[in-house]
Design a protein around this motif. Structure first.
Motif, PDB file in Angstrom:
ATOM      1  N   ARG A   3     -16.795 -27.750 105.169  1.00  0.00           N
ATOM      2  CA  ARG A   3     -17.889 -27.893 104.018  1.00  0.00           C
ATOM      3  C   ARG A   3     -16.919 -28.324 103.096  1.00  0.00           C
ATOM      4  NH1 ARG A   3     -20.231 -25.342 107.958  1.00  0.00           N
ATOM      5  NH2 ARG A   3     -22.536 -25.132 107.845  1.00  0.00           N
ATOM      6  N   GLY A   4     -15.811 -28.754 103.137  1.00  0.00           N
ATOM      7  CA  GLY A   4     -14.915 -29.142 102.086  1.00  0.00           C
ATOM      8  C   GLY A   4     -13.847 -28.204 101.287  1.00  0.00           C
ATOM      9  N   HIS A   5     -13.946 -26.819 101.966  1.00  0.00           N
ATOM     10  CA  HIS A   5     -12.927 -25.797 101.492  1.00  0.00           C
ATOM     11  C   HIS A   5     -11.776 -25.648 101.898  1.00  0.00           C
ATOM     12  CE1 HIS A   5     -16.564 -23.815  99.745  1.00  0.00           C
ATOM     13  NE2 HIS A   5     -17.173 -23.740 100.690  1.00  0.00           N
ATOM     14  N   THR A   6     -10.631 -25.369 101.396  1.00  0.00           N
ATOM     15  CA  THR A   6      -9.269 -25.284 101.841  1.00  0.00           C
ATOM     16  C   THR A   6      -9.076 -24.033 102.383  1.00  0.00           C
ATOM     17  OG1 THR A   6      -8.512 -27.108 100.232  1.00  0.00           O
ATOM     18  CG2 THR A   6      -6.742 -25.852 101.383  1.00  0.00           C
ATOM     19  N   SER A  60     -23.713 -30.411  93.599  1.00  0.00           N
ATOM     20  CA  SER A  60     -22.804 -30.095  94.826  1.00  0.00           C
ATOM     21  C   SER A  60     -22.431 -28.693  94.774  1.00  0.00           C
ATOM     22  CB  SER A  60     -21.616 -31.066  95.040  1.00  0.00           C
ATOM     23  OG  SER A  60     -20.803 -30.891  93.716  1.00  0.00           O
ATOM     24  N   GLU A  61     -22.222 -28.045  95.649  1.00  0.00           N
ATOM     25  CA  GLU A  61     -21.658 -26.763  95.884  1.00  0.00           C
ATOM     26  C   GLU A  61     -20.280 -26.654  95.582  1.00  0.00           C
ATOM     27  OE1 GLU A  61     -22.860 -23.804  97.572  1.00  0.00           O
ATOM     28  OE2 GLU A  61     -24.742 -24.769  97.313  1.00  0.00           O
ATOM     29  N   PRO A  62     -19.752 -25.614  94.752  1.00  0.00           N
ATOM     30  CA  PRO A  62     -18.451 -25.405  94.468  1.00  0.00           C
ATOM     31  C   PRO A  62     -17.452 -25.428  95.825  1.00  0.00           C
ATOM     32  CG  PRO A  62     -19.543 -23.537  93.863  1.00  0.00           C
ATOM     33  CD  PRO A  62     -20.627 -24.509  94.430  1.00  0.00           C
ATOM     34  N   VAL A  63     -16.397 -25.995  95.479  1.00  0.00           N
ATOM     35  CA  VAL A  63     -15.277 -26.008  96.841  1.00  0.00           C
ATOM     36  C   VAL A  63     -14.071 -24.867  96.158  1.00  0.00           C
ATOM     37  CG1 VAL A  63     -13.522 -27.241  97.898  1.00  0.00           C
ATOM     38  CG2 VAL A  63     -15.918 -28.283  97.035  1.00  0.00           C
ATOM     39  N   THR A 115     -21.679 -17.885  89.720  1.00  0.00           N
ATOM     40  CA  THR A 115     -22.662 -17.282  90.693  1.00  0.00           C
ATOM     41  C   THR A 115     -22.548 -17.957  91.925  1.00  0.00           C
ATOM     42  OG1 THR A 115     -24.465 -18.915  89.705  1.00  0.00           O
ATOM     43  CG2 THR A 115     -24.334 -16.698  88.691  1.00  0.00           C
ATOM     44  N   GLY A 116     -23.203 -17.504  92.906  1.00  0.00           N
ATOM     45  CA  GLY A 116     -23.298 -18.023  94.162  1.00  0.00           C
ATOM     46  C   GLY A 116     -21.828 -18.260  95.101  1.00  0.00           C
ATOM     47  N   LEU A 118     -20.510 -17.380 102.617  1.00  0.00           N
ATOM     48  CA  LEU A 118     -21.099 -16.614 103.782  1.00  0.00           C
ATOM     49  C   LEU A 118     -22.142 -17.404 104.659  1.00  0.00           C
ATOM     50  CD1 LEU A 118     -20.962 -13.156 102.324  1.00  0.00           C
ATOM     51  CD2 LEU A 118     -19.105 -14.194 103.427  1.00  0.00           C
ATOM     52  N   GLY A 119     -22.769 -18.297 103.808  1.00  0.00           N
ATOM     53  CA  GLY A 119     -23.938 -18.929 104.459  1.00  0.00           C
ATOM     54  C   GLY A 119     -23.608 -19.933 105.690  1.00  0.00           C
ATOM     55  N   PRO A 120     -22.448 -20.497 105.637  1.00  0.00           N
ATOM     56  CA  PRO A 120     -21.840 -21.217 106.877  1.00  0.00           C
ATOM     57  C   PRO A 120     -21.500 -20.267 108.143  1.00  0.00           C
ATOM     58  CG  PRO A 120     -20.702 -22.328 104.946  1.00  0.00           C
ATOM     59  CD  PRO A 120     -21.746 -21.012 104.491  1.00  0.00           C
TER      60      PRO A 120
END
Length: 137
Positions: free
Chosen positions: A123-126, A2-5, A78-79, A85-87
């Motif tokens: 995407r789950g970020h705060t 999973s992507e980091p949050v 990384t990433g 920025l992708g979203p």
């Protein structure tokens, strides 16, 4: 995997990105804000600063709203920007980024700040307001 949050802090000032000639002194109007940056190359000088005093004759873009990725971020990560920025790219939101030693900063056009925050939240970020002690008075 999973992507980091991440947690992003949104800052209230309206910022601009101004273009100055190569080797230019930093002018008095370049007021500091929660993010104040000078990026100089052999060909130009860029200043990110509060937009309230920038003369109309100075080439600049903005206003922008700044979001800081809560850090400090490990240099081995990384990433981070790719994932954040992708979203925004998918939503058609342009960005200007700059990194400091402990974190990454993402500037989005002020009129798109809430849309950017919503894309990250999906995407789950705060996303929250920057702590008062981090804001420039």
């Amino acid at each position: 995997m999973s992507e980091p949050v991440f947690t992003l802090h949104q800052y209230p000032e309206k910022l601009v990105v101004a273009l100055l000639p190569a080797g230019a002194d930093i002018p008095a109007w370049a007021e500091s804000a929660s993010l104040f940056a000078i990026i100089a190359t052999a060909a130009e000088t860029t200043v990110i600063c509060a937009g309230r005093s920038v003369p109309k004759k100075v080439r600049h873009e903005g206003p922008f709203t700044a979001f800081a990725v809560k850090g400090p971020l490990d240099f081995a990560l990384t990433g981070v920007l790719h994932g954040l920025l992708g979203p925004l790219a998918e939503a058609g939101i342009s960005v200007f980024t700059v990194s400091t030693y402990p974190t990454d900063w993402i500037l989005v056009p002020t009129g798109k700040a809430e849309a950017a925050a919503e894309e990250w939240r999906r995407r789950g970020h705060t996303v929250d307001l920057a702590p008062v002690h981090d804001r420039k008075k």
